[in-house]
Design a protein around this motif. Structure first.
Motif, mmCIF file in Angstrom:
data_model
loop_
_atom_site.group_PDB
_atom_site.id
_atom_site.type_symbol
_atom_site.label_atom_id
_atom_site.label_comp_id
_atom_site.label_asym_id
_atom_site.label_seq_id
_atom_site.Cartn_x
_atom_site.Cartn_y
_atom_site.Cartn_z
ATOM 1 N N ASP A 1 0.836 -1.202 0.000
ATOM 2 C CA ASP A 1 0.000 0.000 0.000
ATOM 3 C C ASP A 1 0.864 1.244 0.000
ATOM 4 O O ASP A 1 0.639 2.168 -0.776
ATOM 5 C CB ASP A 1 -0.881 0.006 1.255
ATOM 6 N N LEU A 2 1.818 1.230 0.917
ATOM 7 C CA LEU A 2 2.669 2.411 1.068
ATOM 8 C C LEU A 2 3.446 2.682 -0.208
ATOM 9 O O LEU A 2 3.475 3.819 -0.703
ATOM 10 C CB LEU A 2 3.629 2.200 2.239
ATOM 11 N N CYS B 1 2.845 1.679 -3.272
ATOM 12 C CA CYS B 1 1.993 2.065 -4.398
ATOM 13 C C CYS B 1 1.440 3.468 -4.213
ATOM 14 O O CYS B 1 1.295 4.220 -5.161
ATOM 15 C CB CYS B 1 0.833 1.084 -4.529
ATOM 16 N N ALA C 1 -3.901 -3.001 -3.949
ATOM 17 C CA ALA C 1 -2.864 -1.994 -3.754
ATOM 18 C C ALA C 1 -2.112 -1.747 -5.042
ATOM 19 O O ALA C 1 -1.895 -0.596 -5.449
ATOM 20 C CB ALA C 1 -1.914 -2.466 -2.664
#
Lengths: 428, 648
Positions: free
Chosen positions: B168-169, B171, B239
Motif C-alpha cells: 500500500d505504502l 503504491c 494496492a
C-alpha cells in the motif's frame, strides 16, 4: 371509597365523550362553512366556462363543461344546506355584492381591453391565435379572482347574488354570441380590426386579404398546437399578470411556454416559483428516471477484512479537507477546532464534565470515610474526636478525589504515630 | 356478624380495586417509553454558540480580527496576510519537529499530544516486523523496503498483512519518499493573481503536473515485492492496481486485473473504482469507453461487490470524458446508485461534473434539476471535487444570465455547513466575482448596491474589471451621482492605479450635466483623482495623463465652476505634451466669460495658439466680440491672428 372513585372516573370519561360529541357538529359546521364558498364559485364561473368553449371549441373545455354540469346538483344541495343553516346576514350580503361588483368590473375592463389588444396583435400578424391566448389568459384570471375572493364571500343566498350576477351574465351572453359566430366565418369586429390594421400598411387590400386568410387558417389549426405557439404575445400576457393555478381546468399554460431567446445564450426569465413547481409535477425528475439495472438492490457486501483506515482512505480524507474551506468563521468555530485538536479544555456539556478519573468511583466512597479510621487511631479521646471532624470535612469536600482523601487521612495517621510520645506524655 | 361483615367488605374492596386497575390500564398508555439518554458531542455547546454568530458585512474575516492593523483592504493584502499567518504556523511546526529536544517540557496539565513534537525518527533499530510496521506508519518508503529485504535475507517471514501494508505504502507513494506534507493554505501560492475568473484551470494544471512527475516504473519495488509473494490476496492486487492507476500505468492496471481473475480471486470495490477511473484512458472512442465502464460494473455485480459512493463518483468522472454519452448516461447511473440506497445526499457534485461537458442549454436544465433536488439541504464533502460545485453552478448561472437560479445557489450556500464546499479563498473570490458580475448585469441598481454593501469588502474584493461592470450598471440605471462613493471604494481596493478604470470613471463624470450638488462632489472626486496622477508610488508614476482624461477632468471642474483648479489643470496639457480639444477650450471660454476675467481669456487664446489649433481664429473672434479688451490686449490678439493666419 373505591366506588366513589370509580364513579368519578366514569363521570369524567363520559364527560369527555360528551364534549367530543358536542364538538362533532361544530366541526361539521365548519366544514360546511369552508365548503360553501368553494361550491358557490363554479356557479359564477360557469358562464365564463361556456364562453371560453365557444371561443376555443376544444375538447378540454367541453369536458370541463360536463364537469360543471355534474357539479351543479352538488352545488344546489350545498346551497340548500346553507340556506337551512339560516345564517344569512346583511353584512355578508353586502360584502358579496361588493366582491361581485369588483369581479364584474374587472371582467368589464378586460373585455374592453380585448379589441385593442387584438388589434395590436393582428399588427404582429399572429392573428386569432393570439386572441385566443388572450381569452384563455382572461379566463384564468377570472378563476384566480374567484379563488382569492372566497374569504370575503362566505355564504350567500341565491337571491342576493342575482342582481350583480345578471350583469355578468349578460356580458357573457354577449361574449358567447360573439364567439358562436366564429364557427363559420370570422367575427365582424375582427374583420373590421383587420381592415383597420391593414390600412396602416402600404398595400392595403392585399394586406387585408392576407390577414384574413391567416386568421382563417388559424381557425383550422388544432388548439393544442396554437397554445404552443404563443410566442409573440409574450409581452402582452406578461403585462396582464396572470396568476396561474395548477388545477385541472387550466391545463393550458400559455405563459409557461414563453421563453425569450434573443441571443444565442438565451434568457430564461418568466419562470416563477409556480412554474417551477409545475415543471416538477409535469415531468418526472431525472433523478427518479430509469436506471442501469446492473446491480440488484438487496446485495450484501462481501465481508472483507477491514484493518481500519488504509493509507488510501487517509489520503482521500486529506484531499477533501484540502479542497474544502476549513478556516473558522468566528471565534467559536476556532474553539471547536481547538477542542477537536485536543488543545482546549472541553466545554461542559453535563454535570460530570471533567470527572473522567472519578467516573467509576461510587459516591459512598467519598462520603463514608469512617472505615479509614481503623485500629491505627485510638478508639476514643481527643485524637479520635479530631479525626472524626477531619473525615466530616473530607466527606463534604467535592474538590478532592477519593485517593487524595485517603492520602489526607494517611498523613494524619503518620503524624500522630510520630507524635505518639508527646501524646502519651500529655495523657491524651 | 362482624366477621361476615368484614369478609363482605374485603370482598368488595378486592373487587373494586381490580376494576380500578383494569380501568387505569385502559385509560393509560400500556407502556411508558423512557426517552434515551442523549449524548452530546464535546463540541455541542460550542456549535450551538457558533450557530448564533452571523456574518458581519462590515467586518473582515475572523482571521484578521485580532489585529486591526492587519485588516486587509485589497485582495493582495488579504492573500498576503492570510498566507503569512499560515506560513508562520508552518514555520513553528517545522522548528518543533526538526529540533524536538528543545521542546520536551510538557507544560499542559492534562497532557496535550498535539502540542508536543512529532517523532520523525524511527525508534526501533533492530530488524524485526515491528520495526517494519513503524517505518510503514511513518511513511518511510526507502527504509521500509530496505528493512523488508533485510528481513527476507535473514530468513524471517513477514506476515501477509504487513506486506500488504508495505505494498500500500509503496503504491501510494509511487516508490518515492513523500516530500514534507503540505498544509492546506500553502497551495494557494501557485495560483497567483485573484484578478479574474477562468484561472481555475491554471491551478488544476499545476497540481496535475505535480502528480505526473512521478510515473509508474517497470519493475519497481512494488512489482518486485508483489512478485515475491507466494499467495497474493485481493488486498495485494488492490494496492498494486490502485498504485498503477494513480501513477498513470492504466493498461498495466488492466492486465494486473486479468491476472487477478486468472488467480480466481475477487477484486474489491477499491480496485473497481480505480479501474473505472482508468477506463477512459485505455479506449479511444466514447462508446468504447462507456462499454468498458458498463462491463466493469457488470463484473462488480457478478463478483457481488457492492458499489459505494466513490464508485458513483468514479463513473461520473469517467463519463465526463465520454462526450455526449456523459450527459445521457449520468442520470441512469445516479438512479442506479440511488436504488442501491447509497447515500447520494450529496448529489451536487456528480451532476455538476456531467453538466460540465454538456452544452449550455442542457446545463441550465441540469442545474435546475439539481437545485430542485438539493435546495435547502446541507451536505458534507465526500470527494475533493465537491468543492467545485458552487463555482460551477454560479458559472452556469452567469453564462445563462439566470438571476433567479443564482439566488437559489447563493441561498444554498448559506444552508448548514455548505459554505465549506466553497473551497479556498481563491475559489471564493471566483464565486463572488461571478455572482457579482451577474448582479451588475441583471439586477436593478438598488438591489445590486445592497449586495455590493453586503459583500464588499468583507468577503469579496472586486477586481478592476468588476468595478467597471459596476460603473456601467450605475450608468445604465442613471445613478451616476454615486460615483464619488464608488471612487472611494476603488481607492481603498487599490484599483486607483488602473488607467482604464480611472479614465472610464472620468468619462462618466464628464459626460452629462448634473445638478449643482452632484457636480460639486464630482469636482472633489476629480481633484482626488488628480492627486493620484500627481503623486505616484515611491517616485514611480503609476498613471500617465492622456488628452482624454485631462479633457474630462477639466470639464468636470468647469461644470462645478472651479475655474482656478481647471486653469491649473489646463497647464498640464503643455507639460505632458497633450493637445486639448476645441470643445474644451470653447467651454472654458464660456466659463471665463461668466467670471469676466479678461486676462484669462486672452491667455487662453494664447495657449490655444501655442498648440496651433485650427480653432484659434474663432476663439480670437469670440474674445474680441464678447470681452471688453484693453488696447494692449487687442494688439496682442490681432498679432496672434496674423500669426495663425501665416502658419496656415
Amino acid at each position: 371509597m373505591y366506588r366513589r372513585l370509580l364513579i368519578n372516573i366514569y363521570q369524567v370519561r363520559n364527560g369527555l365523550i360528551h364534549t367530543q360529541n358536542t364538538r362533532l357538529p361544530s366541526t361539521k359546521c365548519k366544514e360546511r362553512e369552508s365548503f360553501a364558498p368553494v361550491i358557490w364559485a363554479p356557479c359564477t364561473a360557469r358562464p365564463l366556462g361556456t364562453s371560453s368553449i365557444s371561443f376555443n371549441e376544444n375538447k378540454e373545455s367541453s369536458t370541463s363543461l360536463s364537469e360543471d354540469k355534474e357539479k351543479r346538483p352538488e352545488e344546489n344541495e350545498a346551497k340548500e344546506e346553507v340556506n337551512t343553516d339560516g345564517q344569512k346576514s346583511t353584512e355578508m350580503n353586502e360584502c358579496t355584492e361588493i366582491s361581485n361588483a369588483t369581479l364584474a368590473s374587472q371582467l368589464e375592463t378586460e373585455t374592453v381591453d380585448k379589441p385593442e389588444d387584438s388589434k395590436q396583435v393582428e399588427k404582429t400578424k399572429s392573428g386569432k391565435e393570439s386572441l385566443l391566448e388572450l381569452l384563455g389568459a382572461m379566463k384564468v384570471e377570472v378563476t384566480t379572482v374567484r379563488k382569492i375572493r372566497p374569504s370575503k364571500t362566505p355564504r350567500m343566498s341565491e337571491r342576493a347574488d342575482q342582481e350583480p350576477m345578471e350583469s355578468a351574465h349578460s356580458m357573457f351572453q354577449h361574449a358567447t354570441a360573439e364567439g358562436s359566430q366564429q364557427h363559420g366565418t370570422l367575427n365582424p369586429a375582427l374583420v373590421a380590426a383587420v381592415s383597420a390594421a391593414a390600412s396602416t400598411l402600404p398595400n392595403r387590400h392585399q394586406a387585408e386579404s392576407e390577414l384574413l386568410k391567416q386568421l382563417r387558417k388559424h381557425e383550422a389549426v388544432p388548439d393544442t398546437q396554437r397554445r404552443a405557439e404563443g410566442q409573440n404575445i409574450g409581452h402582452i400576457i406578461a403585462d396582464m399578470k396572470v396568476g396561474r393555478r395548477t388545477n385541472g381546468r387550466s391545463n393550458a399554460r400559455p405563459t409557461s411556454q414563453i421563453r425569450f431567446d434573443d441571443d444565442g445564450k438565451g434568457y430564461t426569465q418568466d419562470r416563477g416559483i409556480t412554474g417551477e413547481l409545475d415543471a416538477v409535477r409535469r415531468r418526472k425528475s431525472p433523478f427518479t428516471s430509469k436506471r442501469l439495472n446492473i446491480f440488484t438492490a438487496g446485495m450484501e457486501q462481501d465481508t472483507l477484512s477491514d484493518l481500519g483506515p488504509t493509507l488510501w482512505d487517509i489520503d482521500l480524507a486529506n484531499q477533501i479537507i484540502q479542497a474544502t474551506n476549513q478556516t473558522p468563521r468566528n471565534g467559536f468555530e476556532e474553539m471547536i477546532q481547538w477542542t477537536k485538536d485536543g488543545k482546549l479544555w472541553q466545554y461542559p456539556i453535563n454535570n460530570e464534565a471533567g470527572l473522567e478519573e472519578e467516573a467509576s468511583v461510587p459516591f459512598h466512597e467519598h462520603v463514608f470515610l469512617e472505615k479509614h479510621l481503623d485500629e491505627s487511631f485510638p478508639r476514643q479521646g481527643p485524637v479520635r474526636h479530631f479525626m472524626e471532624l477531619v473525615i466530616t470535612g473530607l466527606a463534604k469536600n467535592h474538590q478532592l478525589t477519593v485517593q487524595q482523601k485517603k492520602e489526607h487521612i494517611d498523613w494524619f495517621r503518620d503524624y500522630f504515630r510520630q507524635k505518639d510520645d508527646v501524646l502519651k506524655e500529655a495523657e491524651a | 356478624m362482624a366477621s361476615s361483615c368484614s369478609q363482605a367488605l374485603r370482598h368488595h374492596v378486592c373487587k373494586s380495586s381490580r376494576i380500578l386497575r383494569i380501568h387505569l390500564q385502559k385509560s393509560w398508555p400500556k407502556e411508558i417509553v423512557i426517552p434515551k439518554k442523549k449524548t452530546w458531542s464535546k463540541e455541542a455547546v460550542l456549535q450551538a454558540l457558533a450557530s448564533t454568530v452571523k456574518r458581519d458585512p462590515t467586518a473582515s474575516d475572523s482571521r484578521f480580527q485580532d489585529d486591526p492593523y492587519l485588516t486587509p483592504k485589497t485582495s493582495s493584502e488579504f492573500k498576503l496576510f492570510s498566507l503569512s499567518q499560515e506560513s508562520g504556523r508552518n514555520a513553528a511546526k517545522y522548528f518543533i519537529n526538526t529540533y524536538p529536544k528543545y521542546f520536551q517540557k510538557d507544560y499542559a496539565q492534562p497532557h496535550i499530544p498535539c502540542l508536543m513534537p512529532e517523532t520523525l525518527e524511527a525508534q526501533i533499530e533492530e530488524a524485526s516486523e515491528a520495526a517494519l510496521i513503524e517505518r510503514i506508519r511513518m511513511r518511510k518508503v526507502k527504509a521500509a523496503v530496505d528493512l523488508y529485504d533485510q528481513l527476507l535475507q535473514a530468513g524471517t517471514s513477514v506476515s501477509l498483512d504487513v506486506t500488504n501494508q508495505l505494498l500500500d505504502l509503496i503504491c501510494f507513494c509511487g516508490d518515492h519518499d513523500p516530500t514534507q506534507e503540505n498544509v492546506p493554505e500553502q497551495r494557494n501560492e501557485e495560483t497567483e493573481d485573484v484578478q479574474d475568473e477562468p484561472q481555475a484551470k491554471k491551478g488544476r494544471a499545476s497540481k496535475a503536473s505535480g502528480l505526473l512527475k512521478a510515473t509508474w516504473k517497470e519493475n519497481n519495488n512494488a512489482g518486485r515485492i508483489f512478485a515475491l509473494l507466494s499467495e497474493p490476496n485481493t488486498h495485494s492486487y488492490s494496492a498494486l492496481i490502485r498504485g498503477m492507476v494513480k501513477y498513470g500505468a492504466y493498461s498495466k492496471a488492466f492486465s494486473t486485473y486479468t491476472d487477478l481473475l486468472n488467480n480466481r480471486l475477487k477484486a474489491d470495490v477499491h480496485t473497481f473504482n480505480a479501474l473505472i477511473i482508468a477506463a477512459p484512458e485505455v479506449k479511444e472512442k466514447y462508446n468504447e469507453k462507456w462499454e468498458l465502464i458498463v462491463d466493469l460494473l457488470k463484473q462488480m455485480a457478478e463478483q457481488k461487490v457492492k458499489p459505494n459512493l466513490l464508485t458513483l463518483n468514479a463513473v461520473l468522472k469517467a463519463l465526463r470524458r465520454c462526450g455526449t454519452l456523459g450527459k445521457s448516461q449520468a442520470f441512469p447511473v445516479i438512479s442506479e446508485m440511488k436504488a442501491l440506497s447509497i447515500e447520494t445526499h450529496n448529489h451536487a457534485f456528480p451532476i455538476m461534473l456531467c453538466s460540465a461537458g454538456a452544452p449550455i442549454q442542457g446545463q441550465t436544465d441540469i442545474l435546475q434539476e439539481v437545485m430542485n433536488e438539493v435546495s435547502g439541504k446541507s451536505f458534507t464533502a465526500q470527494d475533493p471535487d465537491d468543492a467545485q460545485f458552487f463555482i460551477t453552478a454560479m458559472r452556469i448561472c452567469l453564462d445563462t444570465k439566470d438571476m433567479e437560479q443564482a439566488y437559489r445557489v447563493h441561498e444554498l450556500l448559506g444552508v448548514g455547513e455548505n459554505w465549506r464546499l466553497l473551497g479556498n479563498d481563491f475559489q471564493q473570490s471566483i464565486y463572488y466575482a461571478r455572482f457579482f458580475s451577474l448582479l451588475c448585469m441583471m439586477e436593478n441598481i438598488d438591489v445590486m448596491l445592497k449586495w455590493y454593501r453586503d459583500l464588499v469588502p468583507s468577503v469579496y474584493y472586486p477586481s478592476s474589471n468588476v468595478m467597471r461592470d459596476l460603473l456601467q450598471a450605475l450608468d445604465t440605471d442613471n445613478r451616476l451621482d454615486l460615483i464619488p462613493q464608488i471612487w472611494k471604494d476603488i481607492k481603498q481596493l487599490g484599483h486607483a492605479n488602473r488607467q482604464n478604470l480611472v479614465e472610464e470613471l472620468l468619462t462618466l463624470m464628464a459626460r452629462e450635466k448634473h445638478n449643482q450638488e452632484v457636480q460639486e462632489s464630482f469636482a472633489e472626486c476629480a481633484l482626488d483623482i488628480k492627486k493620484i496622477y500627481d503623486t505616484g508610488d515611491r517616485g514611480k508614476v503609476l498613471l500617465s495623463w492622456t488628452a482624454g482624461s485631462l479633457i474630462d477632468l477639466i470639464s468636470v471642474l468647469l461644470a462645478a465652476h472651479r475655474r482656478q483648479d481647471a486653469w491649473e489643470m489646463l497647464k498640464l496639457f503643455k507639460t505632458h505634451n497633450r493637445v486639448p480639444s476645441e470643445e474644451l477650450l470653447n467651454k472654458f471660454l464660456t466659463c471665463v466669460k461668466e467670471a469676466g476675467e479678461v486676462n484669462q481669456a486672452v491667455e487662453l487664446v494664447q495657449i490655444s495658439a501655442g498648440f496651433c489649433l485650427p480653432e484659434t481664429p474663432k476663439l480670437i473672434q469670440r474674445v474680441q466680440q464678447e470681452f471688453e479688451l484693453t488696447e494692449q490686449q487687442r494688439n496682442m490678439l490681432s498679432d496672434l491672428e496674423i500669426q495663425t493666419f501665416n502658419s496656415d
